[in-house]
Design a protein around this motif. Structure first.
Motif, mmCIF file in Angstrom:
data_model
loop_
_atom_site.group_PDB
_atom_site.id
_atom_site.type_symbol
_atom_site.label_atom_id
_atom_site.label_comp_id
_atom_site.label_asym_id
_atom_site.label_seq_id
_atom_site.Cartn_x
_atom_site.Cartn_y
_atom_site.Cartn_z
ATOM 1 N N MET A 82 4.435 5.724 -5.329
ATOM 2 C CA MET A 82 5.161 5.839 -4.055
ATOM 3 C C MET A 82 5.590 4.445 -3.594
ATOM 4 N N ASP A 83 6.883 4.291 -3.179
ATOM 5 C CA ASP A 83 7.376 2.982 -2.753
ATOM 6 C C ASP A 83 6.877 2.654 -1.347
ATOM 7 N N LYS A 84 7.055 1.390 -0.985
ATOM 8 C CA LYS A 84 6.513 0.905 0.288
ATOM 9 C C LYS A 84 7.101 1.660 1.486
ATOM 10 N N LEU A 85 8.406 1.924 1.470
ATOM 11 C CA LEU A 85 9.017 2.617 2.591
ATOM 12 C C LEU A 85 8.448 4.021 2.742
ATOM 13 N N SER A 86 8.198 4.690 1.633
ATOM 14 C CA SER A 86 7.612 6.033 1.686
ATOM 15 C C SER A 86 6.196 5.980 2.245
ATOM 16 N N GLU A 87 5.447 4.957 1.874
ATOM 17 C CA GLU A 87 4.090 4.805 2.404
ATOM 18 C C GLU A 87 4.119 4.605 3.922
ATOM 19 N N THR A 120 -2.499 8.129 0.146
ATOM 20 C CA THR A 120 -1.493 7.124 0.543
ATOM 21 C C THR A 120 -2.043 6.213 1.628
ATOM 22 N N ILE A 121 -2.738 6.795 2.603
ATOM 23 C CA ILE A 121 -3.297 5.987 3.692
ATOM 24 C C ILE A 121 -4.356 5.029 3.163
ATOM 25 N N VAL A 122 -5.221 5.517 2.286
ATOM 26 C CA VAL A 122 -6.259 4.662 1.702
ATOM 27 C C VAL A 122 -5.619 3.518 0.923
ATOM 28 N N ARG A 123 -4.604 3.828 0.146
ATOM 29 C CA ARG A 123 -3.932 2.790 -0.650
ATOM 30 C C ARG A 123 -3.269 1.760 0.268
ATOM 31 N N LEU A 124 -2.669 2.214 1.346
ATOM 32 C CA LEU A 124 -2.013 1.302 2.285
ATOM 33 C C LEU A 124 -3.040 0.394 2.959
ATOM 34 N N GLU A 125 -4.195 0.961 3.335
ATOM 35 C CA GLU A 125 -5.249 0.158 3.956
ATOM 36 C C GLU A 125 -5.794 -0.887 2.978
#
Length: 311
Positions: A1-6, A36-41
């Protein structure tokens, strides 16, 4: 998943208050939302949400990050709308205020109408400072420094003013060797259409005082008449270089004291403010920015003798 999608997933979780709600809105599973949230954190090295079995709430860092993300997502939405609108054929009327200029500017405007055949241009030529909103103009081209007016603006290009005279006049009255000599010559002046004041000439640091001492023979508010007078040998004029360019090249005018009259004038497009500009306005301003600078330059291919249209 790309950054904007995250970022989109993060904003949706904050708005929905749950992974399940965000998943339904985005068409993905709650598990995919959580990952996705875990990966973003992990990427940000900060906790964005407080989680328990009943609800999910933003941390202080998450709330701050959400504000930034909303700005980004709003900008993307605006860009997508503008792009979508730009792909449609431009229709309707576009009302433009343009200074009294010469034919190379007109060619740029004409080429815009050629590119957009379903668009009607209503062009008003005036050196007066028009009221954009009160008089219903969509775009105006303005020369010189802009005042803080609440209008949106984009710098289009620059040009310089030059002192010119015809060889016939110089043979009769002599070539000025310096700025002081100008006081002995017949000077052809232009007037500001809004203030009715004479435009000062670019005569160095004390140009206002020097301009006030000039011996004025003719005053006009249109460079067309100024050009005709100087070509007829009536005196020395100060005009935009793009007006003089062809006549300097064919020898019917000579530029005087270029090292003593260094200057630059800005040309800008202005239009009423708003978060999203009209597609017609955006297209015109982009067209002017792409093509008008060549018309302003000392040496230009914007006006060729073999061009079919002669304005």
């Amino acid at each position: 998943m790309d950054k904007l999608s995250e970022l989109s997933v993060f904003v949706q979780v904050a708005d929905s208050g749950s992974y399940a709600g965000a998943g339904r809105a985005l068409g993905i599973t709650p598990s995919a939302v959580g990952k996705t949230i875990v990966r973003l954190e992990e990427q940000l090295e900060v906790r964005l949400f407080h989680r328990n079995t009943r609800n999910i709430t933003l941390t202080a860092e998450g709330a701050q990050f959400l504000d930034r993300c909303r700005v980004i997502m709003d900008a993307v939405a605006v860009a997508e709308r503008e792009l979508a609108m730009s792909r449609r054929a431009l229709r309707g009327k576009l009302r433009i205020s343009v200074p009294l200029v010469n034919r190379v500017w007109n060619r740029v405007l004409l080429s815009f109408t050629t590119a957009h055949p379903e668009l009607e241009l209503d062009i008003n030529y005036t050196n007066r400072l028009v009221d954009m909103v009160e008089e219903g103009f969509d775009v105006a081209l303005r020369i010189g420094a802009l005042k803080d007016s609440g209008l949106r603006a984009r710098r289009i290009g620059t040009f310089r003013l030059v002192l010119v005279a015809a060889p016939d006049y110089l043979s009769r009255c002599g070539m000025p060797a310096g700025l002081d000599d100008l006081e002995l010559h017949d000077c052809l002046r232009s007037r500001n259409a809004s203030s009715c004041l004479l435009y000062p000439w670019p005569l160095g640091p004390d140009h206002l005082q020097r301009s006030a001492r000039l011996r004025t023979r003719l005053v006009v508010d249109h460079n067309e008449m100024l050009l005709a007078a100087v070509l007829g040998g009536a005196g020395i004029a100060c005009i935009p270089e793009f007006w003089a360019r062809d006549h300097v090249e064919d020898g019917t005018l000579r530029i005087l004291l270029p090292d003593d009259t260094v200057n630059s004038r800005e040309v800008s497009a202005v239009w009423p403010g708003g978060r999203v500009s009209s597609p017609k306005v955006t297209a015109l301003v982009n067209h002017l920015a792409a093509h008008l600078p060549a018309a302003l330059s000392p040496r230009s291919t914007a006006l060729r003798k073999d061009e079919a249209c002669d304005l």
